[in-house]
Scaffold this motif. Sequence first.
Motif, PDB file in Angstrom:
ATOM      1  N   SER A   1       0.820  -1.210   0.000  1.00 16.44           N
ATOM      2  CA  SER A   1       0.000   0.000   0.000  1.00 16.44           C
ATOM      3  C   SER A   1       0.853   1.259   0.000  1.00 16.44           C
ATOM      4  N   PRO A   2       0.443   2.289  -0.739  1.00 16.21           N
ATOM      5  CA  PRO A   2       1.156   3.571  -0.656  1.00 16.21           C
ATOM      6  C   PRO A   2       1.005   4.225   0.712  1.00 16.21           C
ATOM      7  N   ALA A   3       0.022   3.759   1.506  1.00 16.39           N
ATOM      8  CA  ALA A   3      -0.171   4.310   2.845  1.00 16.39           C
ATOM      9  C   ALA A   3       0.597   3.543   3.914  1.00 16.39           C
ATOM     10  N   TRP A   4       1.287   2.463   3.526  1.00 21.94           N
ATOM     11  CA  TRP A   4       1.957   1.620   4.510  1.00 21.94           C
ATOM     12  C   TRP A   4       2.915   2.383   5.419  1.00 21.94           C
ATOM     13  N   PRO A   5       3.673   3.366   4.911  1.00 19.55           N
ATOM     14  CA  PRO A   5       4.587   4.078   5.812  1.00 19.55           C
ATOM     15  C   PRO A   5       3.908   4.761   6.997  1.00 19.55           C
ATOM     16  N   VAL A   6       2.611   5.038   6.920  1.00 17.29           N
ATOM     17  CA  VAL A   6       1.931   5.646   8.069  1.00 17.29           C
ATOM     18  C   VAL A   6       0.980   4.690   8.784  1.00 17.29           C
ATOM     19  N   VAL A   7       0.554   3.610   8.131  1.00 13.69           N
ATOM     20  CA  VAL A   7      -0.332   2.656   8.799  1.00 13.69           C
ATOM     21  C   VAL A   7       0.386   1.366   9.185  1.00 13.69           C
ATOM     22  N   GLY A   8       1.516   1.095   8.571  1.00 13.35           N
ATOM     23  CA  GLY A   8       2.165  -0.202   8.726  1.00 13.35           C
ATOM     24  C   GLY A   8       2.552  -0.541  10.149  1.00 13.35           C
ATOM     25  N   GLU A   9       3.075   0.431  10.892  1.00 13.60           N
ATOM     26  CA  GLU A   9       3.481   0.140  12.262  1.00 13.60           C
ATOM     27  C   GLU A   9       2.292  -0.290  13.108  1.00 13.60           C
ATOM     28  N   SER A  10       1.173   0.402  12.945  1.00 20.92           N
ATOM     29  CA  SER A  10      -0.014   0.074  13.727  1.00 20.92           C
ATOM     30  C   SER A  10      -0.594  -1.275  13.321  1.00 20.92           C
ATOM     31  N   VAL A  11      -0.661  -1.547  12.022  1.00 19.40           N
ATOM     32  CA  VAL A  11      -1.154  -2.834  11.539  1.00 19.40           C
ATOM     33  C   VAL A  11      -0.302  -3.976  12.087  1.00 19.40           C
ATOM     34  N   THR A  12       1.004  -3.750  12.114  1.00 21.21           N
ATOM     35  CA  THR A  12       1.931  -4.788  12.554  1.00 21.21           C
ATOM     36  C   THR A  12       1.907  -4.992  14.059  1.00 21.21           C
ATOM     37  N   GLU A  13       1.949  -3.901  14.817  1.00 21.85           N
ATOM     38  CA  GLU A  13       2.066  -4.036  16.266  1.00 21.85           C
ATOM     39  C   GLU A  13       0.814  -4.630  16.905  1.00 21.85           C
ATOM     40  N   HIS A  14      -0.326  -4.496  16.253  1.00 22.52           N
ATOM     41  CA  HIS A  14      -1.561  -5.078  16.780  1.00 22.52           C
ATOM     42  C   HIS A  14      -1.903  -6.425  16.128  1.00 22.52           C
ATOM     43  N   ASN A  15      -1.025  -6.906  15.240  1.00 21.47           N
ATOM     44  CA  ASN A  15      -1.245  -8.208  14.579  1.00 21.47           C
ATOM     45  C   ASN A  15      -2.606  -8.257  13.882  1.00 21.47           C
ATOM     46  N   VAL A  16      -2.942  -7.185  13.196  1.00 20.35           N
ATOM     47  CA  VAL A  16      -4.283  -7.032  12.656  1.00 20.35           C
ATOM     48  C   VAL A  16      -4.635  -8.127  11.650  1.00 20.35           C
ATOM     49  N   VAL A  17      -3.757  -8.409  10.709  1.00 20.80           N
ATOM     50  CA  VAL A  17      -4.092  -9.399   9.673  1.00 20.80           C
ATOM     51  C   VAL A  17      -4.261 -10.794  10.266  1.00 20.80           C
ATOM     52  N   PRO A  18      -3.297 -11.310  11.069  1.00 16.96           N
ATOM     53  CA  PRO A  18      -3.522 -12.625  11.686  1.00 16.96           C
ATOM     54  C   PRO A  18      -4.762 -12.672  12.573  1.00 16.96           C
ATOM     55  N   ASN A  19      -5.037 -11.587  13.296  1.00 16.58           N
ATOM     56  CA  ASN A  19      -6.209 -11.582  14.172  1.00 16.58           C
ATOM     57  C   ASN A  19      -7.510 -11.565  13.373  1.00 16.58           C
ATOM     58  N   LEU A  20      -7.517 -10.886  12.245  1.00 17.14           N
ATOM     59  CA  LEU A  20      -8.705 -10.924  11.388  1.00 17.14           C
ATOM     60  C   LEU A  20      -8.920 -12.325  10.814  1.00 17.14           C
ATOM     61  N   VAL A  21      -7.849 -13.004  10.455  1.00 13.01           N
ATOM     62  CA  VAL A  21      -7.991 -14.386   9.990  1.00 13.01           C
ATOM     63  C   VAL A  21      -8.637 -15.234  11.077  1.00 13.01           C
ATOM     64  N   ARG A  22      -8.203 -15.073  12.313  1.00 11.63           N
ATOM     65  CA  ARG A  22      -8.793 -15.818  13.431  1.00 11.63           C
ATOM     66  C   ARG A  22     -10.279 -15.491  13.582  1.00 11.63           C
ATOM     67  N   LEU A  23     -10.632 -14.218  13.437  1.00 10.64           N
ATOM     68  CA  LEU A  23     -12.039 -13.828  13.547  1.00 10.64           C
ATOM     69  C   LEU A  23     -12.873 -14.417  12.420  1.00 10.64           C
ATOM     70  N   PHE A  24     -12.348 -14.362  11.201  1.00 11.05           N
ATOM     71  CA  PHE A  24     -13.068 -14.953  10.071  1.00 11.05           C
ATOM     72  C   PHE A  24     -13.312 -16.452  10.319  1.00 11.05           C
ATOM     73  N   LYS A  25     -12.285 -17.162  10.704  1.00  8.78           N
ATOM     74  CA  LYS A  25     -12.402 -18.609  10.925  1.00  8.78           C
ATOM     75  C   LYS A  25     -13.428 -18.921  12.000  1.00  8.78           C
ATOM     76  N   ALA A  26     -13.325 -18.227  13.116  1.00  7.17           N
ATOM     77  CA  ALA A  26     -14.219 -18.505  14.239  1.00  7.17           C
ATOM     78  C   ALA A  26     -15.664 -18.172  13.911  1.00  7.17           C
ATOM     79  N   THR A  27     -15.871 -17.079  13.191  1.00  8.59           N
ATOM     80  CA  THR A  27     -17.230 -16.679  12.844  1.00  8.59           C
ATOM     81  C   THR A  27     -17.869 -17.691  11.900  1.00  8.59           C
ATOM     82  N   LYS A  28     -17.093 -18.148  10.925  1.00  7.26           N
ATOM     83  CA  LYS A  28     -17.612 -19.164  10.004  1.00  7.26           C
ATOM     84  C   LYS A  28     -17.942 -20.454  10.755  1.00  7.26           C
TER      85      LYS A  28
END
Length: 257
Positions: free
Chosen positions: A65-92
């Motif tokens: 993403s062109p916005a990664w330099p300002v959002v990347g640290e937050s996305v990474t430090e909160h483990n957003v992508v892995p946690n969303l995968v967990r939410l998707f799996k559990a909800t299904k």
Amino acid sequence: MTKIVGAAAVGIVATGVGQNANSADLTAYNDPTNPALPKPGMKLDVSRAALVVIDPQVDFMSPRSPAWPVVGESVTEHNVVPNLVRLFKATKAVSMPVVISPHYYYPHDHRWEVQGPLEILQHKLGMFDRNGPLTLDGFKGSGAEWMPEFVEYIEDGETVVCSPHKLYGPQANDLVLQLGKRGVNQVILAGMAANLCVESHLRHLLEQGFEVAVVRDAIAAAKFPEGDGYLAALINFRFIANGLWTTDEALSSMQAG
């Protein structure tokens, strides 16, 4: 000062925003030791609940993403992508509806004469761009596409993909209609960006009578010289959300509900 890679053409610069901008020190996000506000104690009922994920797209959650330099640290430090995968799996797994509220910009949106700061920036960066509302030409491999980790859950024939929200809240899309048609009045809310679209969706859903829990480690936000968007949102979530859960707490609530 450090120039944002990929955004230099629009003159964006990022500087440190307190400790969090430079060191990923998460202590600023800790809940107060002696909170003054009571916890609402939201109890999830999976028979009338849905997971709503906002903007699970490359242009908010990927290093591409062109916005990664300002959002990347937050996305990474909160483990957003892995946690969303967990939410998707559990909800299904518990057959709860999953509803996506995406962000798309079409060519005619770039001709807006009235814009706020973030809209101007997104248009300049070409974020969430699609060739038109009636075509998927150019969608695959674009910044508007789903994160690869989410595709199997979003494109399973069951997930609801709403029309795009154009600014921050869902007032201009069909999210509330889709939830109401499924008998949903409880929402687990996650996605991007915490102080913009997530908070705007939360506020609108609350005004419509929904009970809403925000998953605090499945959201993230930009860090600009103007401030840390995640911290700004977290403070407001403590004031108004029916629940402010971790991913672990959300999963436990699904299993219990």
